[in-house]
Design an enzyme around this catalytic site. Structure first.
Site, mmCIF file in Angstrom:
data_model
loop_
_atom_site.group_PDB
_atom_site.id
_atom_site.type_symbol
_atom_site.label_atom_id
_atom_site.label_comp_id
_atom_site.label_asym_id
_atom_site.label_seq_id
_atom_site.Cartn_x
_atom_site.Cartn_y
_atom_site.Cartn_z
ATOM 1 N N GLN A 183 0.855 -1.188 0.000
ATOM 2 C CA GLN A 183 0.000 0.000 0.000
ATOM 3 C C GLN A 183 0.891 1.238 0.000
ATOM 4 O O GLN A 183 1.481 1.595 1.020
ATOM 5 C CB GLN A 183 -0.919 -0.031 1.207
ATOM 6 C CG GLN A 183 -1.733 -1.318 1.321
ATOM 7 C CD GLN A 183 -2.723 -1.484 0.175
ATOM 8 O OE1 GLN A 183 -3.701 -0.753 0.068
ATOM 9 N NE2 GLN A 183 -2.477 -2.467 -0.687
ATOM 10 N N GLY A 224 -11.944 1.663 4.319
ATOM 11 C CA GLY A 224 -10.975 0.910 3.535
ATOM 12 C C GLY A 224 -10.102 1.798 2.658
ATOM 13 O O GLY A 224 -10.300 3.015 2.549
ATOM 14 N N HIS A 225 -9.132 1.154 2.010
ATOM 15 C CA HIS A 225 -8.174 1.917 1.203
ATOM 16 C C HIS A 225 -8.837 2.543 -0.024
ATOM 17 O O HIS A 225 -9.767 2.007 -0.600
ATOM 18 C CB HIS A 225 -6.970 1.055 0.806
ATOM 19 C CG HIS A 225 -7.295 -0.176 0.020
ATOM 20 N ND1 HIS A 225 -6.325 -1.066 -0.383
ATOM 21 C CD2 HIS A 225 -8.460 -0.680 -0.458
ATOM 22 C CE1 HIS A 225 -6.877 -2.048 -1.058
ATOM 23 N NE2 HIS A 225 -8.172 -1.834 -1.117
ATOM 24 N N ASN A 226 -8.341 3.733 -0.361
ATOM 25 C CA ASN A 226 -8.779 4.479 -1.542
ATOM 26 C C ASN A 226 -10.208 5.009 -1.450
ATOM 27 O O ASN A 226 -10.763 5.472 -2.448
ATOM 28 C CB ASN A 226 -8.621 3.648 -2.821
ATOM 29 C CG ASN A 226 -7.199 3.200 -3.054
ATOM 30 O OD1 ASN A 226 -6.878 2.027 -2.874
ATOM 31 N ND2 ASN A 226 -6.328 4.117 -3.415
ATOM 32 N N SER A 244 -12.206 1.746 -2.114
ATOM 33 C CA SER A 244 -12.488 2.487 -3.342
ATOM 34 C C SER A 244 -13.924 2.968 -3.470
ATOM 35 O O SER A 244 -14.333 3.420 -4.538
ATOM 36 C CB SER A 244 -12.100 1.663 -4.581
ATOM 37 O OG SER A 244 -10.717 1.373 -4.577
#
Length: 335
Positions: A183, A224-226, A244
């Protein structure tokens, strides 16, 4: 400690009706438990009966409640009692409660390359990693972790246990095993953001995870990521937002709701508690998607019926066709 009612009025405004500016106020309290010397508020007309019975020294009310409040005693009349109450709590905390001084607690660990504004407060046992930045007048309560290359804006409040910049959940399947996707992004938090205890916001895989200005996040939320969260959106406890997803501005997400990954929510979308959002929502509005609570035996019967909805729909359509054919034949026979 007590203050004079006039001090609050001088700071926040409002029309005092039937009261004395020299009245001492010892605390801000709910209507039903307020006593002599307490300031309270009524924002919802449904609780007008509590107003009549309240022993509060003074009550903050809207113009529509003015006459009823006057019959009871002193009141402050303002257009929006709830917002006035909120600002009263802020004033009270600034003036009547001790506030941690700006600076870095001796037990905190701050990397030499991190940039912490001189007016920020870094609490006990916090960790601020390499390349991180903390904006002006931001407060980190105890045990907050700011990961490397993560950025927090001005006037933010991060409660105990917040983690910004842990790795997002990214793995590629290969030959029956998982290959970690490093990441490489960060987390960017805007200005005037509040993040509740033990909430985690993962760093982006390549681009940053972004929380825009004015966002309010409750305790135990997973971002979560993004993910990208728009300005002034608020989420209640235990919400989960998968990687995302993009959530618009001025949205609300009720407690325990889940937003699946890669979905988009338009501005001013409001998600009810415990809802699972499985598709993008492109129009503003209120959305609910949960199975309501019931006695277990009834719930099991309804759940079993729910599984048969598709076949029941086909049967109903077939019956409708048969009825229509019978009606057509009867009509033709009478001609």
């Amino acid at each position: 400690m007590s203050v004079l009612l006039g001090q609050i009025l001088d700071a926040l405004g409002g029309e005092l009706v039937g009261g004395d500016r020299e009245m001492p106020i010892s605390r801000i309290a709910p209507l039903d438990s307020a006593g002599a010397g307490d300031l309270s508020f009524l924002s919802n007309p449904r609780y007008r009966q509590q107003l009549a019975a309240s022993e509060a020294a003074c009550v903050i009310v809207a113009p529509a409640m003015r006459e009823l409040a006057q019959q009871r005693g002193a009141c402050i009349v303002v257009p929006d009692p709830y917002a006035y109450f909120a600002r009263a709590t802020q004033w009270w905390k600034r003036n009547c409660r001790s506030v941690a001084p700006a600076g870095i607690h001796p037990s905190a660990v701050v990397h030499e390359s991190a940039i912490v504004d001189a007016s920020a407060t870094i609490g006990p046992l916090c960790v601020v990693e390499e390349g991180a930045t903390i904006g002006a007048h931001t407060v980190l309560k105890s045990r907050v972790t700011i990961g490397e290359n993560c950025h927090v804006g001005a006037r933010c409040l991060l409660h105990s246990g917040v983690v910004l910049g842990a790795d997002g959940f990214g793995f590629a399947p290969e030959n029956g095993a998982w290959v970690k996707i490093e990441q490489l992004g960060g987390v960017r938090i805007g200005d005037d953001v509040e993040i509740g205890a033990n909430t985690c916001i993962d760093r982006g895989a390549l681009d940053d995870t972004v929380i825009e200005d004015g966002v309010k996040l409750d305790n135990l939320i997973q971002i979560g990521h993004n993910v990208h969260v728009g300005k002034h959106t608020a989420m209640a406890g235990c919400v989960g937002v998968a990687g995302s997803a993009r959530i618009g501005a001025h949205c609300t997400v009720g407690g325990g709701a889940i937003v699946l990954g890669h979905l988009q929510l338009a501005d001013r979308v409001h998600i009810s508690a415990a809802t699972v959002v499985t598709r993008s929502l492109t129009q503003s509005g209120v959305y609910t998607g949960m199975f309501p609570v019931d006695e277990n035996a009834k719930w099991e019967k309804n759940a079993a019926t729910l599984k048969q909805l598709h076949s029941m729909r086909d049967r109903i359509k077939a019956l409708e066709r048969q009825l229509q054919q019978s009606a057509d034949q009867g009509h033709n026979g009478t001609q």
